[in-house]
Write a protein that holds these residues in place. Structure first.
Motif: not given
Ligand code: MG
Ligand code: SAH
Ligand code: DHB
Length: 223
Positions: A38-40, A138-143, A164-167, A209-211
């Motif tokens: 559940a990482i959407q 951009i929301d795939a493999d973060k590397v 870009a997500d999750n930076v 919700v995702k921290g």
């Molecule tokens: Mg993401």
């Protein structure tokens, strides 16, 4: 302030200003039933993506990282009738779940799910003459976020956006000694953008919700 509060606030936002949606709930349920993580994007962040699609008048969208199709469905719904979204997913079993949810959501004609590692899908997109894009998420493999960003920058029209997500990654973005490759990649992305005249960017830290995380938004400048 704690995670419980962050989640409660996301829930309140969802229940007030975000409209409930059967098909989207269906996509989340189908992903969960199939055992996908559940990482959407969170519902408020998903709504931001929709607003961005409308703000730039996007007709061509490229997404890296489909998962169960949640963000793809959201963005596709904000597209005009003749808009198209291509979304890249490495895992065939995830892509299959996404494909079904996309169809159930009624955006099957606007969304194309492509299976395979994104770096392998990109040369084919070029061959086909896909793009220029109006928005790239951009929301795939973060590397690989810096590589995807560099590719996208060459293929997004002036006035278009790259998100870009999750930076921020629990603040490791600010930690030069972070040992995590994904964290180092986000630092590299920011350093790359420091000397990049073709894009004007910012990063917004988020809780929810995702921290604790954050996303980068870059506006592609004219030539
Ligand atoms: Mg993401
Ligand atoms: N954008 C989705 C969430 C994506 S999660 C949403 O908000 O609904 C990240 C996804 O990227 C996962 O499904 C994962 O399988 C996929 N992924 C990981 N590495 C990849 C790669 N090299 N190419 C394409 N997709 C990849
Ligand atoms: C992960 C991926 C994401 O896109 C996200 O928003 C959160 C977590 C992950 O791969 O763990």
């Amino acid at each position: 302030m704690d995670q419980e509060t962050f989640s409660a606030v996301d829930k309140f936002i969802e229940q007030t200003i975000l409209s409930e949606d059967e098909a989207l709930r269906g996509a989340v349920d189908a992903a969960e039933a199939a055992g996908l993580p559940a990482i959407q994007v969170s519902p408020p962040q998903g709504k931001l993506l929709q607003l961005l699609v409308r703000l730039v008048g996007a007709k061509r969208i490229l997404e890296f990282g489909t998962l169960g199709g949640y963000s793809a469905i959201l963005m596709a719904r904000a597209l005009p009738e003749d808009g198209r979204l291509i979304t890249l997913e490495a895992k065939p079993e995830y892509a299959e779940v996404a494909q079904r949810s996309v169809e159930r959501a009624g955006v099957g004609d606007r969304v194309e799910v492509r299976v395979g590692p994104a770096l392998e899908a990109l040369p084919r997109l070029v061959e086909e003459g896909a793009g220029p894009f109006d928005l790239v998420f951009i929301d795939a493999d973060k590397v690989n976020t810096p590589s995807y960003f560099a590719w996208a920058l060459d293929r997004t029209r002036p006035g278009g956006l790259i998100v870009a997500d999750n930076v921020v990654r629990d603040g490791t973005l600010a930690d030069a000694s972070a040992t995590d490759d994904a964290a180092q990649a986000q630092r590299r992305l920011h350093e790359m953008l420091a000397g990049e005249p073709r894009a004007s960017a910012t990063t917004i830290q988020t809780v929810g919700v995702k921290g604790y995380d954050g996303f980068l938004i870059a506006l592609v400048e004219g030539a």
